[in-house]
Write a protein that holds these residues in place. Sequence first.
Motif, PDB file in Angstrom:
ATOM      1  N   SER A  66      45.180  48.745  65.642  1.00  0.00           N
ATOM      2  CA  SER A  66      45.092  47.574  67.064  1.00  0.00           C
ATOM      3  C   SER A  66      44.164  47.982  67.765  1.00  0.00           C
ATOM      4  O   SER A  66      43.528  48.954  67.956  1.00  0.00           O
ATOM      5  CB  SER A  66      46.527  47.653  67.180  1.00  0.00           C
ATOM      6  OG  SER A  66      46.713  49.216  68.286  1.00  0.00           O
ATOM      7  N   ASP A  67      43.565  47.090  69.318  1.00  0.00           N
ATOM      8  CA  ASP A  67      43.204  47.715  70.220  1.00  0.00           C
ATOM      9  C   ASP A  67      43.222  48.964  71.110  1.00  0.00           C
ATOM     10  O   ASP A  67      42.438  49.624  71.438  1.00  0.00           O
ATOM     11  CB  ASP A  67      43.078  46.154  71.548  1.00  0.00           C
ATOM     12  CG  ASP A  67      42.237  45.285  70.421  1.00  0.00           C
ATOM     13  OD1 ASP A  67      41.161  45.051  69.745  1.00  0.00           O
ATOM     14  OD2 ASP A  67      42.328  44.379  71.161  1.00  0.00           O
ATOM     15  N   GLU A  68      44.653  48.741  70.875  1.00  0.00           N
ATOM     16  CA  GLU A  68      45.340  50.226  71.930  1.00  0.00           C
ATOM     17  C   GLU A  68      45.063  51.393  70.875  1.00  0.00           C
ATOM     18  O   GLU A  68      44.719  52.644  71.627  1.00  0.00           O
ATOM     19  CB  GLU A  68      46.537  49.642  71.522  1.00  0.00           C
ATOM     20  CG  GLU A  68      47.853  51.407  72.370  1.00  0.00           C
ATOM     21  CD  GLU A  68      49.081  50.328  72.084  1.00  0.00           C
ATOM     22  OE1 GLU A  68      49.506  51.246  74.066  1.00  0.00           O
ATOM     23  OE2 GLU A  68      49.809  49.702  71.657  1.00  0.00           O
ATOM     24  N   LYS A 122      42.234  51.456  68.955  1.00  0.00           N
ATOM     25  CA  LYS A 122      41.150  52.091  69.265  1.00  0.00           C
ATOM     26  C   LYS A 122      40.995  52.589  70.470  1.00  0.00           C
ATOM     27  O   LYS A 122      40.494  53.358  70.302  1.00  0.00           O
ATOM     28  CB  LYS A 122      40.272  50.481  68.492  1.00  0.00           C
ATOM     29  CG  LYS A 122      40.047  50.005  67.940  1.00  0.00           C
ATOM     30  CD  LYS A 122      39.635  48.790  67.456  1.00  0.00           C
ATOM     31  CE  LYS A 122      39.211  47.947  66.072  1.00  0.00           C
ATOM     32  NZ  LYS A 122      39.380  46.638  66.398  1.00  0.00           N
ATOM     33  N   GLU A 123      41.524  52.408  71.602  1.00  0.00           N
ATOM     34  CA  GLU A 123      41.624  52.996  72.691  1.00  0.00           C
ATOM     35  C   GLU A 123      42.007  54.514  72.688  1.00  0.00           C
ATOM     36  O   GLU A 123      40.985  54.771  73.312  1.00  0.00           O
ATOM     37  CB  GLU A 123      42.284  51.999  74.080  1.00  0.00           C
ATOM     38  CG  GLU A 123      42.441  52.659  75.302  1.00  0.00           C
ATOM     39  CD  GLU A 123      43.169  51.927  76.161  1.00  0.00           C
ATOM     40  OE1 GLU A 123      43.144  52.756  76.989  1.00  0.00           O
ATOM     41  OE2 GLU A 123      43.036  50.636  75.605  1.00  0.00           O
TER      42      GLU A 123
END
Length: 167
Positions: free
Chosen positions: A60-62, A64-65
Amino acid sequence: ALRAAARRPLLVLLVLVFGALTTVAASMIAPREYRATSEILVVRSALAETPPTGYVVGLSDEQKEYLAQIASRPTARAVAATLPPELLVPKEQARLSWKVQRLFSGSSARRMPKELSIHGVVDGPRIEIYAEAATPEAAAAIANAATTQFLATRYATEVKVLEGHDP
């Protein structure tokens, strides 16, 4: 080939001894690398984003962050600032003597490493932060400091912002 070796046993013995000595010398000179891991459980993400069994999804983007933050230069700088300098000896210099270090570096043998080796792995609700270093103590200290830094940064960006917006 076997007949030629049988006719020259002294040459075969010299080649084998040379190979063994070269291997021993290389293993003594080569720097050792140690890895330490710290794990964090992100329960909120596990409950909100658990896919059905057998279904494979990307990060998810989270997530990846999280990985970008763990491997970022600001994280490495903050970790290096919290650790004693003697723990941050570069891997290639950890086992060489002081005189050899000065010969190769041309200056002081105790220099700070350009990059700390800090990485992250996201596996569902689990985040692994691992560090590689020249000694086991340094690897553990770096992994623990990176975990502390990660948690402090996440707190500052997620929780502290919410605390400032009391209804």
